[in-house]
Design an enzyme around this catalytic site. Structure first.
Site, PDB file in Angstrom:
ATOM      1  N   SER A   7     -36.197  -0.248  30.146  1.00 26.06           N
ATOM      2  CA  SER A   7     -35.379  -0.767  29.049  1.00 26.06           C
ATOM      3  C   SER A   7     -36.139  -1.892  28.367  1.00 26.06           C
ATOM      4  O   SER A   7     -36.457  -2.913  28.998  1.00 26.06           O
ATOM      5  CB  SER A   7     -34.065  -1.315  29.591  1.00 26.06           C
ATOM      6  N   HIS A  32     -36.196   3.314  26.967  1.00 22.80           N
ATOM      7  CA  HIS A  32     -34.741   3.089  26.843  1.00 22.80           C
ATOM      8  C   HIS A  32     -34.498   1.930  25.869  1.00 22.80           C
ATOM      9  O   HIS A  32     -35.043   0.840  26.038  1.00 22.80           O
ATOM     10  CB  HIS A  32     -34.180   2.784  28.231  1.00 22.80           C
ATOM     11  N   MET A  36     -26.753  -3.225  20.918  1.00 26.89           N
ATOM     12  CA  MET A  36     -25.503  -3.980  21.160  1.00 26.89           C
ATOM     13  C   MET A  36     -25.038  -4.595  19.845  1.00 26.89           C
ATOM     14  O   MET A  36     -25.856  -5.095  19.061  1.00 26.89           O
ATOM     15  CB  MET A  36     -25.765  -5.086  22.180  1.00 26.89           C
ATOM     16  N   MET A  73     -24.288   0.690  22.570  1.00 24.47           N
ATOM     17  CA  MET A  73     -23.147  -0.103  23.043  1.00 24.47           C
ATOM     18  C   MET A  73     -22.510  -0.676  21.789  1.00 24.47           C
ATOM     19  O   MET A  73     -22.578  -1.880  21.515  1.00 24.47           O
ATOM     20  CB  MET A  73     -23.643  -1.194  24.006  1.00 24.47           C
ATOM     21  N   GLY A 147     -24.136  -5.291  28.360  1.00 21.57           N
ATOM     22  CA  GLY A 147     -24.229  -6.466  27.489  1.00 21.57           C
ATOM     23  C   GLY A 147     -25.454  -7.321  27.754  1.00 21.57           C
ATOM     24  O   GLY A 147     -25.935  -7.994  26.847  1.00 21.57           O
ATOM     25  N   PHE A 148     -25.969  -7.290  28.971  1.00 21.83           N
ATOM     26  CA  PHE A 148     -27.080  -8.180  29.308  1.00 21.83           C
ATOM     27  C   PHE A 148     -28.009  -7.523  30.319  1.00 21.83           C
ATOM     28  O   PHE A 148     -27.539  -6.761  31.168  1.00 21.83           O
ATOM     29  CB  PHE A 148     -26.551  -9.490  29.909  1.00 21.83           C
ATOM     30  N   GLY A 149     -29.279  -7.857  30.225  1.00 18.65           N
ATOM     31  CA  GLY A 149     -30.223  -7.456  31.256  1.00 18.65           C
ATOM     32  C   GLY A 149     -30.133  -8.436  32.420  1.00 18.65           C
ATOM     33  O   GLY A 149     -29.485  -9.490  32.330  1.00 18.65           O
ATOM     34  N   ASP A 180     -28.056   2.836  34.975  1.00 16.35           N
ATOM     35  CA  ASP A 180     -28.543   1.706  34.168  1.00 16.35           C
ATOM     36  C   ASP A 180     -27.897   0.407  34.628  1.00 16.35           C
ATOM     37  O   ASP A 180     -26.673   0.266  34.549  1.00 16.35           O
ATOM     38  CB  ASP A 180     -28.183   2.004  32.700  1.00 16.35           C
ATOM     39  N   GLY A 182     -29.445  -3.299  36.921  1.00 16.74           N
ATOM     40  CA  GLY A 182     -29.764  -3.841  38.238  1.00 16.74           C
ATOM     41  C   GLY A 182     -30.582  -2.922  39.118  1.00 16.74           C
ATOM     42  O   GLY A 182     -30.607  -3.105  40.341  1.00 16.74           O
ATOM     43  N   GLY A 202     -34.935  -2.601  33.376  1.00 14.50           N
ATOM     44  CA  GLY A 202     -35.405  -3.552  32.371  1.00 14.50           C
ATOM     45  C   GLY A 202     -36.128  -4.704  33.011  1.00 14.50           C
ATOM     46  O   GLY A 202     -37.362  -4.742  33.060  1.00 14.50           O
ATOM     47  N   SER A 203     -35.366  -5.653  33.556  1.00 14.85           N
ATOM     48  CA  SER A 203     -35.979  -6.869  34.094  1.00 14.85           C
ATOM     49  C   SER A 203     -36.928  -6.562  35.258  1.00 14.85           C
ATOM     50  O   SER A 203     -37.950  -7.244  35.410  1.00 14.85           O
ATOM     51  CB  SER A 203     -34.896  -7.863  34.524  1.00 14.85           C
TER      52      SER A 203
END
Ligand code: DX5
Ligand code: ZN
Length: 228
Positions: A7, A32, A36, A73, A147-149, A180, A182, A202-203
Site C-alpha cells: 500500500s 495498492h 480516502m 474508501m 482510514g489510517f496506515g 488489508d 496490520g 503498507g507500513s
C-alpha cells in the site's frame, strides 16, 4: 498463487514514482492505492490525477504491467470509480455500505474494464457477498478500521477470512481473497493459513529500509506455513 500488494499510503508521497519503482523491483505483485475522502473515513488521500500520474511506473524491469489496485474508501462510489477506471485502475474495490445499489456498481466497474471487488470492514458481515458473488473478482477484508496506515491487526479477522474462503470455494469462481491492515512479517503466515491469497501491507514494507528483504521474508513465511 499468493500476491503481495504494498500500500503506497505509507510511501514517501514526495517521491511516489520512485517509491513505486523500488517496491516493484523489491517484488511487489500489485500496487495498492488507498483513496480516502474525509467522509466515509476520517482522512483524505489521493485522487484520480495521482493514479494517472503513477500508472506509467506500474511496470517491472521486463516491461510487464503491475496491476494498479484501487481501494475506494469513499461515499458515494460510482462517479469516482469511473474516474479511477479512466485513470488506469486495473481493479477497483469499494465498501458496499458506501453505495446504495451494490450490484449495479459492481457491474459498472466491470463494464469499465476493471476487476471489481467488495470491501468488508471489521464489523461488517459478509451477507451481501452471497447475492453478488457472480460479479465479484476480489473480496477484501479489512483487518483494521479503514482510514489510517500503521494500525494493529484485529485478530477476529482470521475467522472471517476462513468464512470468506468457504464462500469463495463454494462458488467455484476465480476470486481473490485480499486482507488489508496490520499485515506484517510476524502475522502473514496466520493470514495465509486462514485462507487469504492477496496481502496488502503498507507500513510493514515502506517503513523498512530494505523493501525486498521484507517482501522476501513475507513470501518465505507464507510458503513455510502453507506447504508445511
Ligand atoms: C487502511 C488502508 C490500508 C493501509 C494499510 O485504511 O486501507 O491499505 O495502508 O496499512 P498498514 O499495512 O500499515 O496497516
Ligand atoms: Zn487499503
Amino acid at each position: 498463487m499468493h500476491l503481495i500488494a504494498p500500500s503506497i499510503l505509507s510511501a514517501d508521497f514526495a517521491r511516489l514514482g520512485e517509491e513505486i519503482t523500488s517496491v516493484i523491483k523489491a517484488g511487489a505483485d500489485w500496487i495498492h492505492f488507498d483513496v480516502m475522502d474525509n467522509h466515509y473515513v476520517p482522512n483524505l488521500t489521493i485522487g484520480p490525477d495521482i493514479a494517472r500520474a503513477i500508472k506509467p511506473y506500474c511496470v517491472n524491469d521486463s516491461g510487464t504491467a503491475i496491476p494498479l489496485d484501487v481501494h475506494l474508501m469513499v461515499k458515494p462510489v460510482d462517479s469516482l470509480a469511473e474516474l479511477f477506471a479512466k485513470a488506469g485502475a486495473d481493479s477497483i474495490t469499494f465498501h458496499p455500505d458506501a453505495e446504495i445499489h451494490v450490484d449495479r456498481s459492481l457491474q459498472a466497474i466491470r463494464d469499465l474494464g476493471c476487476k471489481a471487488g467488495l470491501v468488508f470492514n471489521p464489523a461488517t458481515p459478509l451477507d451481501q457477498l452471497r447475492y453478488v458473488i457472480d460479479k465479484v473478482d476480489i473480496v477484501l477484508l479489512m483487518s483494521v478500521n479503514p482510514g489510517f496506515g500503521g494500525q494493529s491487526f484485529i485478530p477476529s479477522t482470521l475467522d472471517k477470512i476462513a468464512e470468506a474462503r468457504r464462500l469463495i470455494d463454494e462458488s467455484g469462481r476465480d476470486i481473490r481473497l485480499q486482507v488489508d491492515g496490520g499485515v506484517k512479517i510476524e502475522n502473514i503466515a496466520d493470514v495465509a493459513a486462514a485462507g487469504a491469497d492477496t496481502f496488502v501491507a503498507g507500513s510493514a514494507i515502506f517503513n523498512a529500509d530494505d523493501y525486498s528483504s521484507v517482501i522476501r521474508e513475507m513470501r518465505g513465511r507464507i510458503t513455510a506455513r502453507v506447504n508445511g
